[in-house]
Design an enzyme around this catalytic site. Structure first.
Site, PDB file in Angstrom:
ATOM      1  N   LYS A  57       0.927  -1.143   0.018  1.00 31.55           N
ATOM      2  CA  LYS A  57       0.192  -0.103  -0.094  1.00 31.55           C
ATOM      3  C   LYS A  57       0.840   1.230  -0.187  1.00 31.55           C
ATOM      4  CE  LYS A  57      -0.627  -0.004   5.093  1.00 31.55           C
ATOM      5  NZ  LYS A  57      -1.477  -0.140   6.116  1.00 31.55           N
ATOM      6  N   TYR A  86      14.908  31.562   2.319  1.00 27.92           N
ATOM      7  CA  TYR A  86      13.566  32.069   2.908  1.00 27.92           C
ATOM      8  C   TYR A  86      13.753  32.743   4.178  1.00 27.92           C
ATOM      9  CZ  TYR A  86      11.020  31.156  -1.564  1.00 27.92           C
ATOM     10  OH  TYR A  86      10.399  31.001  -2.832  1.00 27.92           O
TER      11      TYR A  86
END
Length: 824
Positions: free
Chosen positions: A495, A719
């Protein structure tokens, strides 16, 4: 084409000292130990080997139905009386029988044989000896690292009178093993590379290990080695048997050695050396500068001199050496194609290994792009006739031959095959639309430069890559199998994009290694596996209420976890006219996710009795804290509740079904709860650590430096100007960011990348598509590799720095990151 040596079932019984039941005159010209091989000749014998995790005897019935008629076994299989015209040879030990057959084949080979051993470099030296000698004669070598107690006899079995030299690699991991390999290979010339730390755990010290390796050379006439390795030199010269042989030793420091080697220069990417042998000075160029490669090249050259190879041939061979590709890589190609790269090693022996890997890939057409073999002395009609036969038996859908040799023998191949005289001609005529939904094996001699073909076929994406080691997955699966009884089934969890690794490729591998079924989260994931050709049962663990039609259309099996889900799916199955459709019942024993509560079990039992459209394939639950000893009392309580529910449901169903509750941690810690099946997940992907388990990392997340720049003191990076230093810094910008799966918590020096084998801190805030690292003091260059996690920076460490678990780190790697699948 030369006929292979033909034996009969009676001959095989004599060779392995076994008892024969069945016809004595069945012809045999080949053997296999791998029941997964999908293509068989009529004259193939199967050797059933019982190992730690597999038992070949279990597959005899299916192989008989496929046409196999000769079997070497340790015990007669049940129902053998019904196998008409089949011969069963019962041997005391199947592996010993395989070795006996190979030893008998070796005795029929009159040309010289070289054996290569050592701790490191033996595969490289073997390949390079074969590359050099193959310029003047037909040579057979063991494929890649076929150096074990099974790999060696399978390699030696391929000996044929068409070859004038055999080169085989021998590896051991414990005392007593080399004598068996010596009897099989029986080399004329022995080559030992070095003694290091590999496989040291079963030896007292390096001297015992070196002594065991040297046993390979007891009957050799010549031994080749580097005198600078003091331990090897001392053991050889102090032994009466070894010291009496023709010793061809080379050295950088001792002029008394048979071959004195002196470095003349090491410029850019090559090293020039002068070797003096029997009074003759020879100058060679080696296209490497690192010490290990230069030593391996000199050992290969020394072996070639020892067997009388012309120095001009050696000079030509050394100058053309390339790094030995120790793995086959799988990449995403254009138009939904998968590419398997294997174009640095091209000979008939390695072709068989590559074709076997290609056969294991399901869901797409299988295509082979192959170049001429560079064997100058082999009869080409015979050689390419064998290649055509191998391709026919392998079930290849499409064949493309490149080179004048293949083109000149196109009549040996099917009408659908296409041919080009050169790689350039293929590139010139290439049309992207002509390749679609194919698995393409690209295999050729290096002079054909097949990397130019790969550039055309590869889906172009950015340089950030997740490598997935398929052999590590197989290893981890076998580690898990070591904790299980032989009859315990495995449901492998794939999965969440196979924990980030890529579902269809992983599922095909797991199917190849015979797990019993697969588990996915949603129906769409299961449908993708079916579209990729996966035929195993697939359980959908979180089926959406509206996914019943998709589940039924693709033959998936849903988890049912509530009265509503049970009744709705029963109605959907009835609407499709189905009876006894397999479903899986989830019991909530304390984790309190999906599942029937204990107080609902009696009502569920009544539903099961009346639901003719459904059949319970399994009943299962999930441990909440099986990895934590502090909660063992809770784990035992969960198991108790589970067994009570199973008892009620089994009585209601009136038939047996599978029971399963163990995840990876529980498989190791609670063997009493393995029941009929287990469900490993994270362990298969090597991201779980536990004492006694030797899981290998499966994934390596890496990228390359885009730019390097010098930053003045006081200048900020990233940033928010969050990283400022008073010192001048050298920084590297790398193209991986949080959109690729690099967690933002690793920024501002909390995380590291690995550049030039050194950890460098991630500085500033991580951007969407890139980040910056401080490489001050490191001699890095633009284009250098940077590891995000892998063997050096473990996923568990990255998870710890992010305050999360390895599952999240793995599944966060974005689908836009290219996956490269490889085998070692």
């Amino acid at each position: 084409m030369a006929e292979p040596v033909l034996m009969t079932s009676y001959d095989l019984a004599l060779a392995v000292k076994g008892s024969l039941t069945g016809p004595p005159d069945l012809p045999v010209d080949d053997i296999t130990t791998d029941s997964r091989n999908l293509s068989f000749s009529e004259r193939l014998a199967f050797i059933a080997i019982k190992g730690k995790n597999h038992d070949g005897h279990l597959f005899i019935d299916g192989l008989y139905r496929k046409g196999i008629r000769v079997f070497i076994v340790e015990r007669m299989p049940p129902g053998h009386e019904t196998c008409e015209n089949a011969a069963f040879i019962v041997a005391e030990d199947s592996v010993s029988a395989l070795q006996d057959l190979a030893a008998a084949k070796r005795k029929q080979f009159s040309s010289p044989v070289i054996a290569v051993t050592g701790s490191a470099g033996k595969t490289v030296v073997k390949e390079w000896i074969a590359e050099i000698t193959g310029l003047s004669m037909p040579v057979i070598r063991s494929p890649r690292s076929y150096n074990s107690q099974i790999g060696v006899p399978l390699s030696v079995w391929k000996l044929d009178k068409a070859y004038r030299l055999g080169i085989f690699e021998a590896g051991i991991s414990r005392p007593g093993e080399m004598e068996k390999l010596r009897r099989i290979i029986d080399p004329d010339t022995g080559v030992i590379t070095n003694i290091g730390q590999a496989h040291s755990e079963n030896f007292i010290d390096d001297e015992e290990k070196a002594g065991e390796k040297l046993r390979l050379f007891i009957n050799c006439s010549t031994i080749v080695y580097c005198r600078d390795h003091e331990l090897i030199d001392r053991l050889i010269r102090s032994d009466v048997i070894y010291s009496s042989k023709n010793l061809v030793d080379w050295s950088f420091t001792d002029r008394e050695a048979s071959i004195f080697a002196e470095k003349i220069s090491a410029i850019e990417s090559s090293t020039t050396v002068e070797m003096t042998y029997k009074g003759e000075r020879m100058k060679f160029r080696i296209p490497f500068t690192d010490r290990a490669s230069v030593e391996n090249a000199l050992t290969a050259a020394s072996a070639c001199l020892a067997i009388g190879t012309d120095p001009e041939i050696i000079r030509k061979g050394l100058s053309g050496l390339v790094s030995v590709a120790m793995r086959m890589e799988m990449k995403t190609g254009l138009n939904n194609c998968i590419l398997i790269e294997d174009y640095y090693n091209s000979d008939p022996g390695s072709l068989g290994v590559a074709l076997e890997f290609l056969r294991s890939q399901n869901g797409r057409k299988r295509t082979l792009i192959l170049s001429d073999f560079m064997e100058s002395s082999r009869d080409q009609k015979e050689l390419y006739g064998e290649v055509a036969e191998d391709i026919r038996k392998s079930g290849i859908d499409r064949f493309i031959g490149i080179g004048p040799g293949l083109s000149g023998h196109r009549s040996l191949f099917g009408k659908e095959a296409t041919f080009y005289y050169s790689t350039g001609e293929f590139v010139h005529q290439f049309s992207p639309a002509s390749f679609s939904n194919e698995t393409i094996l690209i295999k050729g001699a290096r002079k054909f430069e097949f990397e130019n073909i790969v550039k055309l076929l590869e889906l172009q994406v950015h340089q950030t890559i997740l490598e997935v080691n398929l052999d590590a997955i197989a290893h981890n699966l076998n580690e898990i199998r070591g904790y299980l009884d032989p009859g315990t089934k495995i449901m492998a969890m794939v999965k969440a994009f196979a924990y980030g690794a890529g579902p269809s490729e992983i599922a095909n591998l797991l199917e190849y290694h015979r797990v019993s079924c697969l588990g996915v989260a949603y129906a769409d994931e299961g449908a993708e596996l079916r579209n990729a050709g996966v035929t195993l049962p697939v359980m959908v663990m979180n089926p959406d209420p509206g996914s019943s039609d998709i589940i039924i259309r693709h033959g998936l099996e849903p988890e049912l976890y509530s009265m509503t889900s049970f009744r709705k799916f029963a109605m959907a199955a009835s609407r499709h006219g189905l009876v006894h459709y397999p479903v899986h019942i989830k019991i909530d024993t304390g984790m309190h996710r999906l599942g029937f509560m204990p107080e609902e079990i009696v009502d569920l039992a009544s539903e099961i009795r009346s639901a003719g459209s459904l059949r319970v394939a399994s009943v299962f639950s999930h441990f909440s804290a099986s990895e934590n000893p502090a909660y063992d009392h809770f784990t035992h309580r969960q198991a108790e509740l589970f067994l009570k529910a199973v008892e009620i449901l089994r009585e209601a169903a009136g038939y047996p079904f599978l029971r399963h509750i163990c995840n990876t941690a529980a498989i190791v810690r609670f063997p009493q709860y393995h029941f009929d099946m287990v469900r490993p997940g994270i362990g298969i992907y090597g991201a779980w650590e536990y004492s006694g388990l030797n899981f290998r990392p499966v994934n390596r997340f890496r990228t390359r430096i885009s730019q390097i720049k010098r930053i003045a003191p006081g200048e900020a990076v990233g940033y928010g100007c969050s990283d400022i230093s008073d010192e001048e810094r050298l920084i590297a910008i790398v193209p991986v960011g949080y959109a690729d799966g690099l967690n933002r918590k690793l920024g501002n020096r909390n995380g590291f990348l690995l550049v030039r084998n050194k950890r460098v801190p991630i500085i500033g805030n991580i951007c969407m598509d890139m980040c910056m690292v401080d490489i001050t003091g490191i001699n890095a260059e633009e284009g250098d590799e940077a590891e995000i996690f892998g063997e050096n920076i473990l996923i568990s460490e990255v998870a710890g720095r992010c305050g999360t678990i390895p599952y999240e780190i793995l599944t966060s790697v974005s689908p836009r990151v290219k996956r490269i699948f490889f085998r070692e």
